[in-house]
Write a protein that holds these residues in place. Structure first.
Motif, PDB file in Angstrom:
ATOM      1  N   ALA A  90      60.145 143.689  34.668  1.00 38.43           N
ATOM      2  CA  ALA A  90      59.665 143.242  35.528  1.00 38.43           C
ATOM      3  C   ALA A  90      59.157 142.065  33.914  1.00 38.43           C
ATOM      4  O   ALA A  90      58.581 141.333  34.143  1.00 38.43           O
ATOM      5  CB  ALA A  90      59.356 143.180  36.627  1.00 38.43           C
ATOM      6  N   LYS A  96      63.714 134.966  36.347  1.00 32.36           N
ATOM      7  CA  LYS A  96      62.950 135.722  37.361  1.00 32.36           C
ATOM      8  C   LYS A  96      63.810 134.768  38.253  1.00 32.36           C
ATOM      9  O   LYS A  96      63.963 133.547  38.395  1.00 32.36           O
ATOM     10  CB  LYS A  96      61.462 135.333  37.232  1.00 32.36           C
ATOM     11  CG  LYS A  96      61.482 136.052  35.773  1.00 32.36           C
ATOM     12  CD  LYS A  96      60.365 136.132  35.455  1.00 32.36           C
ATOM     13  CE  LYS A  96      59.467 136.869  33.984  1.00 32.36           C
ATOM     14  NZ  LYS A  96      58.283 136.649  34.015  1.00 32.36           N
ATOM     15  N   TRP A  98      62.231 133.756  42.396  1.00 35.58           N
ATOM     16  CA  TRP A  98      60.628 133.890  43.756  1.00 35.58           C
ATOM     17  C   TRP A  98      61.685 133.967  44.445  1.00 35.58           C
ATOM     18  O   TRP A  98      62.519 132.026  45.158  1.00 35.58           O
ATOM     19  CB  TRP A  98      60.004 133.434  43.217  1.00 35.58           C
ATOM     20  CG  TRP A  98      59.193 133.744  42.015  1.00 35.58           C
ATOM     21  CD1 TRP A  98      57.969 134.102  41.579  1.00 35.58           C
ATOM     22  CD2 TRP A  98      59.416 133.175  40.004  1.00 35.58           C
ATOM     23  NE1 TRP A  98      57.572 134.162  40.052  1.00 35.58           N
ATOM     24  CE2 TRP A  98      58.750 133.511  39.907  1.00 35.58           C
ATOM     25  CE3 TRP A  98      60.678 131.803  39.935  1.00 35.58           C
ATOM     26  CZ2 TRP A  98      58.671 133.246  38.363  1.00 35.58           C
ATOM     27  CZ3 TRP A  98      60.248 132.293  38.218  1.00 35.58           C
ATOM     28  CH2 TRP A  98      59.647 132.590  37.790  1.00 35.58           C
ATOM     29  N   GLU A 104      60.842 137.839  51.276  1.00 33.76           N
ATOM     30  CA  GLU A 104      60.860 139.306  51.022  1.00 33.76           C
ATOM     31  C   GLU A 104      61.080 140.037  52.207  1.00 33.76           C
ATOM     32  O   GLU A 104      61.908 140.695  51.592  1.00 33.76           O
ATOM     33  CB  GLU A 104      59.335 138.684  51.426  1.00 33.76           C
ATOM     34  CG  GLU A 104      58.882 137.866  50.182  1.00 33.76           C
ATOM     35  CD  GLU A 104      57.232 138.337  50.026  1.00 33.76           C
ATOM     36  OE1 GLU A 104      56.498 139.237  50.347  1.00 33.76           O
ATOM     37  OE2 GLU A 104      56.611 137.832  49.356  1.00 33.76           O
ATOM     38  N   TYR A 134      61.354 138.410  42.096  1.00 34.85           N
ATOM     39  CA  TYR A 134      59.510 138.334  42.989  1.00 34.85           C
ATOM     40  C   TYR A 134      58.944 137.643  44.072  1.00 34.85           C
ATOM     41  O   TYR A 134      60.083 136.643  43.966  1.00 34.85           O
ATOM     42  CB  TYR A 134      58.806 137.480  42.082  1.00 34.85           C
ATOM     43  CG  TYR A 134      59.011 138.026  40.233  1.00 34.85           C
ATOM     44  CD1 TYR A 134      57.575 139.100  39.395  1.00 34.85           C
ATOM     45  CD2 TYR A 134      59.669 137.936  40.398  1.00 34.85           C
ATOM     46  CE1 TYR A 134      57.725 139.257  38.580  1.00 34.85           C
ATOM     47  CE2 TYR A 134      59.486 138.468  38.119  1.00 34.85           C
ATOM     48  CZ  TYR A 134      58.483 139.452  37.895  1.00 34.85           C
ATOM     49  OH  TYR A 134      58.503 140.129  36.002  1.00 34.85           O
ATOM     50  N   SER A 135      58.482 138.257  44.485  1.00 34.78           N
ATOM     51  CA  SER A 135      57.720 137.337  45.512  1.00 34.78           C
ATOM     52  C   SER A 135      56.503 136.146  44.556  1.00 34.78           C
ATOM     53  O   SER A 135      56.517 136.130  43.816  1.00 34.78           O
ATOM     54  CB  SER A 135      56.372 137.935  46.560  1.00 34.78           C
ATOM     55  OG  SER A 135      54.936 138.151  45.433  1.00 34.78           O
ATOM     56  N   ASP A 138      53.730 136.377  42.286  1.00 35.87           N
ATOM     57  CA  ASP A 138      54.195 136.684  41.432  1.00 35.87           C
ATOM     58  C   ASP A 138      54.186 138.606  41.216  1.00 35.87           C
ATOM     59  O   ASP A 138      53.920 139.824  39.967  1.00 35.87           O
ATOM     60  CB  ASP A 138      53.211 136.559  40.760  1.00 35.87           C
ATOM     61  CG  ASP A 138      54.174 135.488  40.206  1.00 35.87           C
ATOM     62  OD1 ASP A 138      55.382 135.080  40.097  1.00 35.87           O
ATOM     63  OD2 ASP A 138      53.649 134.797  38.814  1.00 35.87           O
ATOM     64  N   PRO A 140      56.431 141.559  41.532  1.00 32.24           N
ATOM     65  CA  PRO A 140      58.113 141.702  41.147  1.00 32.24           C
ATOM     66  C   PRO A 140      58.357 142.940  42.531  1.00 32.24           C
ATOM     67  O   PRO A 140      57.878 144.324  43.051  1.00 32.24           O
ATOM     68  CB  PRO A 140      58.224 142.815  40.481  1.00 32.24           C
ATOM     69  CG  PRO A 140      56.486 143.231  39.648  1.00 32.24           C
ATOM     70  CD  PRO A 140      55.849 142.422  40.137  1.00 32.24           C
TER      71      PRO A 140
END
Length: 180
Positions: A90, A96, A98, A104, A134-135, A138, A140
């Motif tokens: 990360a 990346k 999100w 999630e 990532y959420s 931010d 990981p």
């Protein structure tokens, strides 16, 4: 605990390069201290050289772990990254993804990232590229491999798979007896 052979080093660095690109150099040549990769019982460990020198006084059968476990080699010789390498991947990730808050939990339960759960994605991400998930705040959550490029994601329906799941932080709870 022994150094990696040429074939093992190639497999490890190719897998890492899929996620962090040319930043693999930053893992070994760090400004604070030299780090290296070592193999012990088919597992690859990322360890500082000073800690490695101290571990030479421990007999191999008594040594359980040293440093951070980055992954393991399968019986067929393929290298698989473990979730324990997430902090380092990360840090240097090239691409990346999100996910929205409603995406999630499905990801942390081991499911793929769907288009409906996508919050945002790094521009120009190619297909079959390693990404860190990532959420939206931010944090990981794990890593995976893209199923489509950034350009193709705009045309997909909401139920299409965007990122294939590789590993997530939920594995600490699901597979706690196999990780160390």
């Amino acid at each position: 605990m022994r150094p990696l052979t040429e074939e093992e080093s190639t497999a490890v660095f190719q897998k890492l390069a899929n996620y962090i690109g040319k930043n693999v150099v930053h893992l070994v040549d760090r400004p604070d201290e030299q780090y290296c990769f070592r193999l012990h019982r088919d597992r690859v460990f990322y360890v500082s050289e000073s800690a490695m020198r101290l571990a030479t006084s421990v007999a191999r059968p008594n040594l359980v772990s040293l440093g951070t476990c980055f992954g393991k080699f399968s019986k067929s010789g393929k290298f698989k990254l473990h979730i324990t390498a997430l902090d380092y991947i990360a840090q240097y990730a090239k691409y990346k993804v999100w996910v929205k808050p409603n995406g999630e939990m499905p990801f942390l339960y081991g499911n793929h990232v769907l288009k409906a759960h996508l919050g945002r994605i790094t521009e120009d991400t190619p297909e079959h590229q390693g990404v860190v998930v990532y959420s939206m705040s931010d944090v990981p959550l794990g890593f995976g491999v893209t199923a489509r490029s950034t350009i193709d994601t705009r045309k997909l329906d909401p139920t299409a798979i965007l990122v294939f799941h590789q590993a997530d932080v939920g594995e600490y709870l699901r597979d706690e007896e196999t990780l160390f």
